[in-house]
Design a protein around this motif. Sequence first.
Motif, PDB file in Angstrom:
ATOM      1  N   THR A   1       0.842  -1.194   0.000  1.00 25.03           N
ATOM      2  CA  THR A   1       0.000   0.000   0.000  1.00 25.03           C
ATOM      3  C   THR A   1       0.880   1.248   0.000  1.00 25.03           C
ATOM      4  O   THR A   1       2.106   1.167   0.150  1.00 25.03           O
ATOM      5  N   ALA A   2       0.249   2.400  -0.162  1.00 24.70           N
ATOM      6  CA  ALA A   2       0.990   3.659  -0.178  1.00 24.70           C
ATOM      7  C   ALA A   2       1.805   3.841   1.097  1.00 24.70           C
ATOM      8  O   ALA A   2       3.001   4.148   1.056  1.00 24.70           O
ATOM      9  N   VAL A   3       1.167   3.631   2.253  1.00 22.88           N
ATOM     10  CA  VAL A   3       1.885   3.845   3.508  1.00 22.88           C
ATOM     11  C   VAL A   3       2.986   2.804   3.686  1.00 22.88           C
ATOM     12  O   VAL A   3       4.071   3.111   4.225  1.00 22.88           O
ATOM     13  N   GLU A   4       2.766   1.578   3.227  1.00 18.01           N
ATOM     14  CA  GLU A   4       3.807   0.550   3.326  1.00 18.01           C
ATOM     15  C   GLU A   4       5.001   0.894   2.432  1.00 18.01           C
ATOM     16  O   GLU A   4       6.151   0.650   2.800  1.00 18.01           O
ATOM     17  N   ASN A   5       4.734   1.463   1.254  1.00 16.44           N
ATOM     18  CA  ASN A   5       5.821   1.906   0.380  1.00 16.44           C
ATOM     19  C   ASN A   5       6.668   2.968   1.062  1.00 16.44           C
ATOM     20  O   ASN A   5       7.897   2.948   0.975  1.00 16.44           O
ATOM     21  N   VAL A   6       6.018   3.906   1.748  1.00 12.76           N
ATOM     22  CA  VAL A   6       6.734   5.012   2.379  1.00 12.76           C
ATOM     23  C   VAL A   6       7.558   4.534   3.569  1.00 12.76           C
ATOM     24  O   VAL A   6       8.684   4.983   3.783  1.00 12.76           O
ATOM     25  N   MET A   7       7.037   3.609   4.345  1.00  8.45           N
ATOM     26  CA  MET A   7       7.719   3.193   5.573  1.00  8.45           C
ATOM     27  C   MET A   7       8.741   2.083   5.354  1.00  8.45           C
ATOM     28  O   MET A   7       9.525   1.763   6.249  1.00  8.45           O
TER      29      MET A   7
ATOM     30  N   ARG B   1      16.249   0.544  10.294  1.00  6.84           N
ATOM     31  CA  ARG B   1      15.786  -0.267  11.422  1.00  6.84           C
ATOM     32  C   ARG B   1      14.904   0.534  12.381  1.00  6.84           C
ATOM     33  O   ARG B   1      14.950   0.352  13.601  1.00  6.84           O
ATOM     34  N   GLU B   2      14.087   1.422  11.824  1.00  2.00           N
ATOM     35  CA  GLU B   2      13.180   2.198  12.656  1.00  2.00           C
ATOM     36  C   GLU B   2      12.056   1.312  13.180  1.00  2.00           C
ATOM     37  O   GLU B   2      11.651   0.334  12.541  1.00  2.00           O
ATOM     38  N   ASN B   3      11.536   1.669  14.344  1.00  2.00           N
ATOM     39  CA  ASN B   3      10.381   0.988  14.914  1.00  2.00           C
ATOM     40  C   ASN B   3       9.197   1.097  13.956  1.00  2.00           C
ATOM     41  O   ASN B   3       8.911   2.172  13.428  1.00  2.00           O
ATOM     42  N   LYS B   4       8.507  -0.012  13.708  1.00  2.00           N
ATOM     43  CA  LYS B   4       7.441  -0.012  12.709  1.00  2.00           C
ATOM     44  C   LYS B   4       6.322   0.968  13.035  1.00  2.00           C
ATOM     45  O   LYS B   4       5.804   1.654  12.155  1.00  2.00           O
ATOM     46  N   ALA B   5       5.938   1.011  14.299  1.00  2.00           N
ATOM     47  CA  ALA B   5       4.846   1.909  14.673  1.00  2.00           C
ATOM     48  C   ALA B   5       5.237   3.365  14.451  1.00  2.00           C
ATOM     49  O   ALA B   5       4.449   4.162  13.917  1.00  2.00           O
TER      50      ALA B   5
END
Length: 266
Positions: free
Chosen positions: A119-125, A133-137
């Motif tokens: 999704t769009a947000v998954e692409n960005v994160m 290695r940023e925290n997913k939340a």
Amino acid sequence: MTDLTKTPRDAASAEPMVKAEGVHKSYGLVEVLKGIDLEVRQSEVFCLVGPSGSGKSTFLRCINHLEKINGGRLWVDGELVGYRQKGDRLHELKDREVALKRRDIGMVFQRFNLFPHMTAVENVMEAPVQVKRENKAAARERSMALLERVGLADKAGNYPSQLSGGQQQRVAIARALAMKPKLMLFDEPTSALDPELVGEVLDVMRGLAEEGMTMIVVTHEMGFAREVGDALVFMDGGVVVESGNPREVLTNPQHARTRAFLSKVL
């Protein structure tokens, strides 16, 4: 409203963000860049224009070492691109070292290159999580803020196939910004878009300029170069033909080749 008579930003008087000295690039016997010399100041919007095949995109790709130069020197924020100098010799950096430096340079391509299964947000994160290695939340929260910044918070759950070309390009810009770059490279970001979608991408780029992001933009959008650009270079045949204030170059070009090109695109 953007000030059409603006002068380069205050920060532009600092050390250059990008400096090129005698940059050469060849593919076999074909010399694409024939000794490029230029400087891009911090917080500057630097526009590269010229006909297809003039070397603009190749030079852009050299800045983040997607292409290796064959001669000269390139610096980003005071550090050599792709090499370390010891004495009078250059030593190429290992791939891991190049990748670490490349994290600080965002790049937006003609084609959006989004992951179709995300999704769009998954692409960005994705990059902040996988590379930094940023925290997913935390990454998701910041990615949502970036999508809101480019006007797409309501499309966060959509897949690329469910987005228009302009929306996909804005997601690509948000994805590049997610790595907190100090420099953004745009390789004709509107050339693959239908005309009615160009404005929404340029509006996002105007916003970045107003926030002081250093940007190098390969573009055919002369209105954007005139309105937003701090500096403009016209390239042809692998060399810099003319450079200066965008409004001056576009209104009163000094070189016959520049005049001939602009007569066809303005």
